[in-house]
Design a protein around this motif. Structure first.
Motif, PDB file in Angstrom:
ATOM      1  N   THR A 924       0.805  -1.223   0.000  1.00 20.52           N
ATOM      2  CA  THR A 924       0.000   0.000   0.000  1.00 20.52           C
ATOM      3  C   THR A 924       0.835   1.269   0.000  1.00 20.52           C
ATOM      4  N   ASN A 925       2.123   1.160   0.300  1.00 18.31           N
ATOM      5  CA  ASN A 925       2.975   2.344   0.342  1.00 18.31           C
ATOM      6  C   ASN A 925       3.150   2.917  -1.059  1.00 18.31           C
ATOM      7  N   GLU A 926       2.878   4.213  -1.208  1.00 11.85           N
ATOM      8  CA  GLU A 926       2.923   4.823  -2.531  1.00 11.85           C
ATOM      9  C   GLU A 926       4.311   4.781  -3.149  1.00 11.85           C
ATOM     10  N   THR A 927       5.324   4.963  -2.333  1.00 20.30           N
ATOM     11  CA  THR A 927       6.696   4.910  -2.858  1.00 20.30           C
ATOM     12  C   THR A 927       7.008   3.523  -3.403  1.00 20.30           C
ATOM     13  N   LYS A 928       6.584   2.505  -2.655  1.00 19.22           N
ATOM     14  CA  LYS A 928       6.814   1.137  -3.102  1.00 19.22           C
ATOM     15  C   LYS A 928       6.010   0.837  -4.363  1.00 19.22           C
ATOM     16  N   LEU A 929       4.793   1.335  -4.422  1.00 15.58           N
ATOM     17  CA  LEU A 929       3.969   1.111  -5.595  1.00 15.58           C
ATOM     18  C   LEU A 929       4.580   1.750  -6.838  1.00 15.58           C
ATOM     19  N   GLU A 930       5.112   2.937  -6.671  1.00 13.61           N
ATOM     20  CA  GLU A 930       5.755   3.616  -7.799  1.00 13.61           C
ATOM     21  C   GLU A 930       7.015   2.879  -8.234  1.00 13.61           C
ATOM     22  N   GLN A 931       7.743   2.328  -7.261  1.00 10.36           N
ATOM     23  CA  GLN A 931       8.923   1.539  -7.598  1.00 10.36           C
ATOM     24  C   GLN A 931       8.524   0.313  -8.424  1.00 10.36           C
ATOM     25  N   ILE A 932       7.442  -0.359  -8.043  1.00 14.78           N
ATOM     26  CA  ILE A 932       6.971  -1.532  -8.777  1.00 14.78           C
ATOM     27  C   ILE A 932       6.619  -1.152 -10.211  1.00 14.78           C
ATOM     28  N   ARG A 933       5.849  -0.082 -10.371  1.00 14.05           N
ATOM     29  CA  ARG A 933       5.456   0.348 -11.706  1.00 14.05           C
ATOM     30  C   ARG A 933       6.671   0.680 -12.562  1.00 14.05           C
ATOM     31  N   SER A 934       7.613   1.402 -11.983  1.00 11.59           N
ATOM     32  CA  SER A 934       8.787   1.837 -12.731  1.00 11.59           C
ATOM     33  C   SER A 934       9.641   0.649 -13.170  1.00 11.59           C
ATOM     34  N   HIS A 935       9.899  -0.276 -12.231  1.00 11.19           N
ATOM     35  CA  HIS A 935      10.760  -1.421 -12.544  1.00 11.19           C
ATOM     36  C   HIS A 935      10.122  -2.330 -13.594  1.00 11.19           C
ATOM     37  N   LEU A 936       8.840  -2.626 -13.437  1.00 11.02           N
ATOM     38  CA  LEU A 936       8.183  -3.536 -14.383  1.00 11.02           C
ATOM     39  C   LEU A 936       8.015  -2.892 -15.759  1.00 11.02           C
ATOM     40  N   THR A 937       7.748  -1.605 -15.788  1.00 14.15           N
ATOM     41  CA  THR A 937       7.656  -0.905 -17.077  1.00 14.15           C
ATOM     42  C   THR A 937       8.988  -0.966 -17.815  1.00 14.15           C
ATOM     43  N   ALA A 938      10.082  -0.830 -17.080  1.00 10.54           N
ATOM     44  CA  ALA A 938      11.408  -0.913 -17.704  1.00 10.54           C
ATOM     45  C   ALA A 938      11.657  -2.313 -18.260  1.00 10.54           C
TER      46      ALA A 938
END
Length: 980
Positions: A924-938
């Motif tokens: 649920t942490n927004e920072t962690k969620l953004e990290q997930i999106r960024s890494h998987l998009t890459a």
């Protein structure tokens, strides 16, 4: 010096010119700029003087000098042809004619030089006189940039040494120029004799064109060909042979005009079909061009214009194909489509890309060719009435049925004026033919094609006409056949203009095999076959459910309309529901039926998306789906529609695995609806699973202590996600693993009713395990379609992967294949195979023609779709080892993967992961969620270099209410790719 054939204007109404000199090649603009024959001859004449005699000119440096002069002339001419076509935006007609002109001048010059200077004969004997004749496409005056040329060296009787020398010298020089030359050296007698037994030679001579040489020889060939071949009671044989040849060619290439990578030359509705019609017309009616077909009554002026337009279009496409590939390429592959579309002026417009608009135009032209074929066949039939020939079409006794005439089991109109007086009979004809199981006469289809303008708003709003159409659509007598006839004739598009918008509408991806209208026809046919039990072995659940359906008419109408809004630049389900709301009352459906059709069209992807992209064992998934469906009738309708829709996408798109997932979702939803939406508690469900396992293991000889020990090793998700058979099989594997020094077990077995192979891996749990197994399976050539990940209380991981065998989507069921699969996974897990290096090699072997497809990377994180997990959905371009890369990235971010749903739609991969953080909670942490999106998009973008990373998508924090409003998109619709 031999006589040349001097072209002049020619007349009509004869197979060949009245005199050889009357033949005229296609005119070209500024021909000397293409190849100036006079200037070339002058240069060659100077060369012959410098050589010092014929012998020196024919060999060594003399021959090389001649080759250089002609090569320069050919290169200059071919370059000018290309420049006029590509840079000056010339037509395909001009391009093929210009190339013919270049080669004509070149070959005539070479023949003249050979005759005058290289092999001089002051007084040639009759046996030394010969002619050169162009055959095939070259003879037709139609030569694409990389097409080969066919030449006939026509002799008076046997070969003489001088003729052999001239022919051999010319052929070798032409080959050294880089030309692909097919040739034959025959006398007139040889030509006539072989034409009687070889239909290919007979056809090639039909289009022969004199280039150079002795006029009397060619005149004799023309005269004897007409007398001994054409007029020798052979016309029926020729027509039958050409139509049989066409049918065989169609079967070889898929027998559909609407394949996504069509063959421009030989495919159904392509260039060769037009040429076949012209060959038949030329043979039967002695016409020499399209105007002659009009004069013979085969086509009218409008149809002749469509014939010319189709020829011109195909010629242009084929010229682009040859120039782009640098070879004689006739297959319009995905990568070439994307280049040719813009080159021919097709740009993005009105929700459709330029390449989609180009291919739609291609398929519409192919459909026109089908129309022209039917019209042509009707003309042949009419001609057979007038002339008592032995012909493949002849008429028996006619009778009347329901106001129509039945002619040899084929239905037609009683008169030519009939449709002007009763246009509704354009619909009634198809209904009577369907009801009586009759074919439709080509003359009737010709009359309909010429009368389509009679279908206007008055007929569209006529209740009787709409009732006829609804009867056709919902008839128990094969509605697909009737609707396909209506679509081919143009009636369907005129009567339902919304459907007309998707006729020939291409879906530019590697998943869909057919155009939208063709897919819809197939889907209706499959629906009919489900109803009559014809495919019960493939779709047992849908077949068993169908008799319980109450809204049968709504189901067939919904199938007709489910994709009707594709290509409009929005969500086709939402737009299609609006079309259904407006159209259904016109067709005569009740208010209740209209609402059902609208709901089905709006939600026709929901069951597919839920079953294939969500964990069906997750209670929240089923709760949401129950909230969408709400009733048992809608559930039955959606199941049957979904099954037929998936199977109609193309060969191999339906399999037992998809059927089993849809069946599981259907059964869970049905039970919950029947039980009044009462979800049984987790504890009672676990206890029921334990009791079933205990009974089975005890019966197999297990002690109470051994059973209790096994039951104490699993957490609730493990007991709730698998069936009793699987649990009992795992019990034996767990005991075996605990007794081994190296507790690694890889067990692979086919699951026959699902069309998959289940791979079970038991090994001590550790971070990144699922990534290593995913990489190992990718190396083994397995496509993962589903994964369930469990860890026992003892720390032993039990990971289950359902896989299929590569592109053929078949299970690994051969014992050797199963052993190889298990061995590869074991070696990868043991570290003796490096998955990363091996997968890189596999990626380097991917077909380059598919690189044109770009899938925008997208990562969606949903915290409302499950009560216990964060659901991560990734969309991107598929590649070998994609799941390996994604799971490595997830493991690298300290996420625990509990299950995964893996779907591939052509070039598009849609993978869904149910994950928890290191504490076993949702992310649920927004920072962690953004990290997930960024890494998987890459990770996704790495496999699709043409893509651009999207802006971050918001996480859905709250549960979505599915289906409470009738027009709300279902499931994940609108968030994931619209399939099928």
């Amino acid at each position: 010096m031999f006589n040349f054939f001097r072209p002049t204007d020619h007349g009509e109404g004869q197979l060949f010119p009245a005199a050889i000199g009357d033949w005229a090649p296609p005119p070209v603009s500024n021909g000397d700029a293409l190849l100036d024959a006079a200037a070339l001859k002058s240069r060659i004449a100077d060369w012959t003087v410098e050589c010092g005699g014929p012998d020196k000119c024919r060999t060594g440096k003399g021959r090389q000098a001649l080759l250089g002069l002609m090569k320069a002339a050919l290169k200059s001419g071919e370059s000018e042809v290309r420049n006029r076509f590509l840079n000056d935006f010339g037509t395909g007609d001009d391009c093929v004619r210009n190339r013919v002109h270049v080669l004509d001048q070149l070959i005539r010059t070479l023949a003249d030089i050979s005759d005058l200077h290289l092999f001089p004969a002051p007084n040639p004997t009759t046996g030394e006189r010969f002619a050169i004749v162009a055959l095939g496409g070259y003879g037709r005056g139609e030569l694409a940039p990389k097409s080969d040329i066919d030449l006939l060296f026509l002799l008076p009787y046997k070969r003489t040494p001088r003729v052999e020398q001239v022919v051999e010298f010319m052929l070798y020089l032409l080959w050294d120029l880089g030309l692909r030359v097919g040739h034959a050296v025959r006398s007139v007698d040889d030509c006539i004799r072989t034409s009687k037994t070889d239909m290919t030679i007979r056809t090639s001579l039909l289009e022969c064109r004199p280039l150079w040489g002795e006029p009397a020889l060619v005149e004799e060939l023309f005269k004897r060909y007409k007398r001994d071949i054409v007029d020798a009671d052979s016309k029926a044989d020729f027509v039958e042979a050409k139509l049989a040849e066409r049918d065989a060619r169609h079967r070889k290439l898929g027998d559909s005009r609407y394949v996504m990578e069509p063959n421009v030359k030989d495919g159904k509705g392509g260039l060769r079909d037009l040429q076949s019609l012209f060959w038949i017309a030329k043979y039967l009616f002695q016409v020499r061009d399209i105007d002659g077909m009009v004069a013979a009554g085969v086509l009218n002026d409008d149809e002749a214009a469509r014939f010319r337009k189709a020829l011109s279009f195909f010629r242009a496409v084929r010229c682009h194909l040859h120039y782009l590939t640098g070879r004689e390429e006739d297959r319009l592959t995905f990568d070439l489509q994307r280049e040719i579309g813009p080159a021919m002026g097709y740009t993005d417009h009105a929700g459709a890309s330029g390449v989609e608009r180009f291919m739609k135009h291609y398929f519409l032209i192919a459909k026109d060719v089908g129309d022209l074929t039917r019209i042509f066949c009707a003309a042949l039939e009419a001609d057979s009435r007038r002339k008592p020939r032995r012909f493949m079409f002849f008429l028996g006794g006619a009778k009347e049925v329901d106001g129509f005439v039945v002619d040899r089991e084929r239905l037609t109109f009683p008169s030519e004026r009939h449709l002007r007086d009763t246009p509704i009979d354009m619909l009634r004809l198809f209904r009577v033919a369907q009801d009586r199981d009759l074919d439709i006469h080509p003359a009737a289809l010709k009359a309909i094609t010429r009368s389509l303008k009679l279908i206007g708003n008055k007929l569209r709003n006529d209740p009787a006409a709409n009732a006829l159409f609804l009867d056709i659509l919902t008839s128990p007598n094969d509605p697909e056949k009737a609707l396909r006839r209506m679509n081919e004739s143009g009636v369907l598009a005129r009567f339902l203009p919304d459907f007309g918008r998707v006729v020939a509408q291409m879906q530019y991806d590697m998943y869909h095999v057919y155009t939208v209208d063709e897919h819809t026809m197939f889907a209706i046919g499959i629906l009919h076959r489900i109803e009559n039990g014809a495919i019960a072995d493939e779709m047992p659940l849908a077949t068993s459910v169908f008799p319980s359906i109450k809204s049968r008419r709504a189901l067939f109408v919904a199938m007709l309309l489910h994709d009707i809004a594709k290509g409009r630049g929005g969500d086709h389900s939402v737009l299609g529901a609006k079309v259904a709301r407006k159209l259904c009352p016109r067709l005569g459906l009740s208010t209740e039926e209209t609402e059902t059709v609208e709901w089905l069209v709006l939600n026709h992807l929901a069951m597919n998306d839920t079953a294939l992209k969500r964990d069906i064992e997750d209670d929240q998934t089923v709760r949401d789906f129950v909230g969408l469906v709400e009733s048992a009738e809608r559930l039955r309708l959606l199941l049957v529609l979904t099954c037929a829709d998936i199977r109609a996408v193309g060969p191999g798109r339906w399999n037992g695995w998809k059927g089993s997932l849809l069946g599981q979702l259907y059964n869970r939803t049905r039970h919950l609806i029947a039980d009044g939406f009462d979800f049984e508690g987790t504890e009672s469900r676990v206890n029921a699973a334990h009791e079933a396992i205990r009974t089975r293991l005890t019966a197999a000889g297990w002690s109470d202590d051994a059973v209790a020990a096994f039951l104490g090793k699993g957490y609730p998700p493990y007991w709730l996600s698998l069936d009793t058979d699987t649990h009992c099989r795992h019990a034996a594997l767990v005991v075996r693993a605990e007794r081994q020094d190296d507790p690694l077990i890889v067990d692979a077995r086919p699951v026959g009713d699902q069309g998959t192979t289940e791979v079970t891996v038991l090994t001590p749990d550790h971070p990144g395990l699922i990534a290593r197994v995913a990489g190992a399976l990718a190396v083994a050539g397995a496509n993962i379609v589903d994964a369930k990940i469990f860890t026992l209380t003892t720390g032993l991981a039990i990971d289950l992967f359902n896989v299929q065998g590569g592109a053929d989507t078949l299970p690994f069921d051969d014992p050797d294949a199963l052993a190889s699969l298990s061995d590869t996974v074991s070696r990868c897990l043991a570290g003796t195979i490096d998955p990363t290096a091996e997968l890189e090699r596999q990626r380097s072997r991917l077909p380059t023609r598919t690189n044109v497809f770009r899938v925008q990377p997208r990562v969606l994180i949903d915290n409302a779709a499950s009560r216990t997990h964060s659901v991560i959905e990734v969309n991107g371009r598929d590649r070998p080892g994609l799941l390996y890369d994604l799971t490595r990235a997830l493991s690298g971010m300290a996420l625990q993967i509990s299950s995964a749903k893996i779907s591939t739609f052509g070039e598009r991969a849609i993978d869904v992961f149910y994950v928890k953080d290191v504490f076993g909670l949702k992310v649920t942490n927004e920072t962690k969620l953004e990290q997930i999106r960024s890494h998987l998009t890459a990770v996704l973008a790495d496999g699709d270099p043409g893509s651009v990373p999207p802006a971050p998508a918001p996480t859905r924090p709250a549960r979505r209410r599915l289906g409470k409003r009738p027009r709300m998109p279902a499931g994940t619709q609108g968030q994931t790719a619209q399939k099928p």
